[in-house]
Motif scaffolding. Structure first.
Motif, mmCIF file in Angstrom:
data_model
loop_
_atom_site.group_PDB
_atom_site.id
_atom_site.type_symbol
_atom_site.label_atom_id
_atom_site.label_comp_id
_atom_site.label_asym_id
_atom_site.label_seq_id
_atom_site.Cartn_x
_atom_site.Cartn_y
_atom_site.Cartn_z
ATOM 1 N N MET A 22 46.308 42.356 -6.588
ATOM 2 C CA MET A 22 45.237 41.757 -5.809
ATOM 3 C C MET A 22 44.040 41.663 -6.746
ATOM 4 O O MET A 22 43.576 42.665 -7.269
ATOM 5 C CB MET A 22 44.929 42.643 -4.600
ATOM 6 C CG MET A 22 44.040 42.005 -3.586
ATOM 7 S SD MET A 22 44.681 40.486 -2.870
ATOM 8 C CE MET A 22 45.582 41.113 -1.462
ATOM 9 N N TYR A 25 37.833 38.098 -7.166
ATOM 10 C CA TYR A 25 37.202 36.888 -7.728
ATOM 11 C C TYR A 25 35.701 36.874 -7.477
ATOM 12 O O TYR A 25 34.960 36.223 -8.194
ATOM 13 C CB TYR A 25 37.836 35.634 -7.120
ATOM 14 C CG TYR A 25 39.103 35.197 -7.832
ATOM 15 C CD1 TYR A 25 40.319 35.827 -7.577
ATOM 16 C CD2 TYR A 25 39.077 34.160 -8.762
ATOM 17 C CE1 TYR A 25 41.481 35.440 -8.231
ATOM 18 C CE2 TYR A 25 40.238 33.764 -9.423
ATOM 19 C CZ TYR A 25 41.431 34.396 -9.157
ATOM 20 O OH TYR A 25 42.574 34.011 -9.816
ATOM 21 N N ASP A 29 36.111 37.590 -1.783
ATOM 22 C CA ASP A 29 37.129 36.666 -2.303
ATOM 23 C C ASP A 29 38.114 37.446 -3.174
ATOM 24 O O ASP A 29 37.874 37.659 -4.364
ATOM 25 C CB ASP A 29 36.434 35.554 -3.109
ATOM 26 C CG ASP A 29 37.427 34.521 -3.658
ATOM 27 O OD1 ASP A 29 38.628 34.576 -3.290
ATOM 28 O OD2 ASP A 29 36.992 33.661 -4.452
ATOM 29 N N ARG A 31 42.356 37.716 -4.167
ATOM 30 C CA ARG A 31 43.569 36.887 -4.089
ATOM 31 C C ARG A 31 44.787 37.642 -4.616
ATOM 32 O O ARG A 31 44.720 38.305 -5.649
ATOM 33 C CB ARG A 31 43.365 35.604 -4.910
ATOM 34 C CG ARG A 31 42.152 34.818 -4.421
ATOM 35 C CD ARG A 31 41.953 33.568 -5.260
ATOM 36 N NE ARG A 31 40.552 33.146 -5.182
ATOM 37 C CZ ARG A 31 40.021 32.211 -5.972
ATOM 38 N NH1 ARG A 31 40.756 31.610 -6.884
ATOM 39 N NH2 ARG A 31 38.748 31.892 -5.830
ATOM 40 N N TYR A 32 45.867 37.484 -3.871
ATOM 41 C CA TYR A 32 47.146 38.131 -4.206
ATOM 42 C C TYR A 32 47.871 37.212 -5.174
ATOM 43 O O TYR A 32 48.267 36.113 -4.806
ATOM 44 C CB TYR A 32 47.927 38.304 -2.906
ATOM 45 C CG TYR A 32 49.191 39.113 -3.005
ATOM 46 C CD1 TYR A 32 49.170 40.432 -3.442
ATOM 47 C CD2 TYR A 32 50.413 38.569 -2.615
ATOM 48 C CE1 TYR A 32 50.326 41.184 -3.501
ATOM 49 C CE2 TYR A 32 51.582 39.317 -2.669
ATOM 50 C CZ TYR A 32 51.524 40.625 -3.115
ATOM 51 O OH TYR A 32 52.674 41.370 -3.175
ATOM 52 N N GLU A 33 48.026 37.666 -6.419
ATOM 53 C CA GLU A 33 48.590 36.783 -7.445
ATOM 54 C C GLU A 33 49.561 37.515 -8.341
ATOM 55 O O GLU A 33 49.669 38.732 -8.298
ATOM 56 C CB GLU A 33 47.439 36.239 -8.316
ATOM 57 C CG GLU A 33 46.570 35.237 -7.581
ATOM 58 C CD GLU A 33 45.444 34.696 -8.438
ATOM 59 O OE1 GLU A 33 45.274 35.144 -9.582
ATOM 60 O OE2 GLU A 33 44.728 33.813 -7.922
ATOM 61 N N PRO A 74 38.217 36.779 -12.815
ATOM 62 C CA PRO A 74 38.826 37.707 -11.861
ATOM 63 C C PRO A 74 39.151 39.053 -12.509
ATOM 64 O O PRO A 74 39.413 39.118 -13.693
ATOM 65 C CB PRO A 74 40.110 36.984 -11.442
ATOM 66 C CG PRO A 74 40.436 36.066 -12.573
ATOM 67 C CD PRO A 74 39.132 35.675 -13.192
ATOM 68 N N SER A 343 49.594 42.931 -0.067
ATOM 69 C CA SER A 343 49.164 41.571 0.296
ATOM 70 C C SER A 343 48.203 41.568 1.492
ATOM 71 O O SER A 343 47.541 40.575 1.771
ATOM 72 C CB SER A 343 50.379 40.699 0.595
ATOM 73 O OG SER A 343 51.151 41.322 1.600
ATOM 74 N N LYS A 346 42.969 42.581 2.278
ATOM 75 C CA LYS A 346 41.763 42.049 2.921
ATOM 76 C C LYS A 346 41.666 42.553 4.368
ATOM 77 O O LYS A 346 40.608 43.016 4.809
ATOM 78 C CB LYS A 346 41.801 40.524 2.894
ATOM 79 C CG LYS A 346 40.545 39.911 3.409
ATOM 80 C CD LYS A 346 40.606 38.397 3.362
ATOM 81 C CE LYS A 346 39.421 37.831 4.104
ATOM 82 N NZ LYS A 346 39.434 36.384 4.145
#
Ligand SMILES: [Zn+2]
Ligand SMILES: [Zn+2]
Length: 370
Positions: A22, A25, A29, A31-33, A74, A343, A346
């Protein structure tokens, strides 16, 4: 199985080249990438994350960024975790593949002026570890050597992960001149405030807990607070009066601020007794200013101090406490009450912000949901 390995830098399993993480950003914000699985050098270890806690610092980071921990985006983040060693550098002898460990999130350098006078939390070259909201974490040499511990027997990963918070609270309490018979007021009912209550209770003091959330105040009571006061929508004059009433007109001997908001820092200096001690434990946003009445400071002889972070000594003390089965059951299990997937980070932060949970254990491969 380990014997089959030709050398220690090989890993137990075939590690994927990419891992889930995770990434932060910017405020609100994340993001799971997929990112590259970290490579380690000869002095490092790679740990598969089993459980990482949504510590209050991470929630603050999610909401507004972090001036020290996040320099560019990020960025990987998350720092209160436990897991299994899956890869070991050639020159590491303390750990082997398969060890269950808690790498604490920093290490002092032991070389600078502050370290030489044993003020380790002021270390000028402190090494931080950040990036546990991921499948794997690389633990740097300094932390492998000085601040990574094996998990005590029969301790689940999500319980072990709280070691860092326990260590900071041990440190904070030790500096607060706590003595049996004193009255200690703890402001804040996040995981740190609640741990302060549970640990102060063991010192035989009377505890007043101030907070803004009814269910957390109930928990504060369960963990040892003698009195709880909901300060939501209450003026500081009323809070002063209330704390005076609970202490025979004097005010608490010690006030520990575990929130990190300037107005609450000011409140702490208003409610403490004459000759009392205020511990500003919750860090405020960079650049914050507070107003303190000089009459109180001088004529009422207040002691005010800031206490930050932990040191290896307090991590060791915290580890002893962590291994107490009763403490696990009566305190730690009540603070971490929910498990969620990486995931869902948030959602976990939002739950924590709403006050519905104190903190969440994030487990990259979360199977059994709490
Ligand atoms: Zn933390
Ligand atoms: Zn140092």
């Amino acid at each position: 199985m380990v014997q089959e390995l030709k050398n220690q830098s090989e890993s137990l399993i075939d590690l994927p080249t990419d891992m889930n993480a995770m990434l932060f950003y910017g405020p609100e914000d994340i993001r799971y990438e997929k990112v590259k699985t970290p490579e380690i050098n000869d002095y490092e270890i790679l740990v598969k994350v089993e459980s990482v806690l949504t510590c209050g610092t991470d929630l603050k980071t999610y909401l507004r960024g972090h001036p020290v921990l996040i320099k560019e985006t990020p960025a990987l983040f998350g720092h209160q975790f436990s897991g299994i060693v899956v890869k070991v550098g050639k020159n590491v002898s303390k750990f082997k593949i398969g060890d269950k460990v808690i790498p604490v999130n920093s290490s002092p350098c032991f070389k600078c002026l502050y370290c030489k006078s044993e003020k380790y939390s002021l270390c000028e070259n402190i090494f931080f570890l950040n990036g546990a909201y991921a499948d794997y974490v690389k633990v740097p040499k300094e932390i492998v050597e000085n601040n990574t511990h094996k998990i005590p027997e029969n301790t689940p990963f999500e319980i072990a992960a709280i070691l860092e918070s326990l260590a900071v609270v041990k440190h904070g309490l030790d500096r607060s001149e706590i003595e049996k018979g004193k009255t200690v007021c703890i402001i804040g009912t996040g995981s740190i405030g609640l741990l302060f209550i549970a640990l102060a209770k063991r010192e035989g003091v009377k505890i007043i807990s101030l907070g803004r959330n009814e269910s957390k105040l109930r928990l504060a009571k369960e963990l040892g607070a003698d009195h709880v006061v909901n300060i939501r929508d209450t003026s500081s004059e009323n809070i002063m009066q209330k704390t005076k009433d609970l202490t025979g007109g004097f005010g608490p001997d010690v006030v520990i601020e575990a929130v990190g908001i300037p107005e609450i820092w000011e409140l702490a200096t208003k409610i403490v007794s004459r000759g009392g001690l205020v511990n500003f434990f919750g860090g405020c946003k960079k650049g914050s200013k507070v107003e303190i009445d000089t009459f109180r400071l001088h004529y009422d002889e207040l002691k005010v101090l800031g206490v930050f972070h932990h040191t290896p000594k307090y991590v060791k003390k915290a580890l002893e406490l962590l291994s107490e089965k009763q403490f696990q059951d009566n305190v730690l299990r009540k603070i971490t009450t929910k498990k969620m997937k990486l995931s869902e980070l948030k959602e976990a932060f939002l739950l924590q912000k709403s006050g519905e949970v104190v903190q969440v254990a994030i487990e990259p491969d979360c199977k059994e949901r709490l």
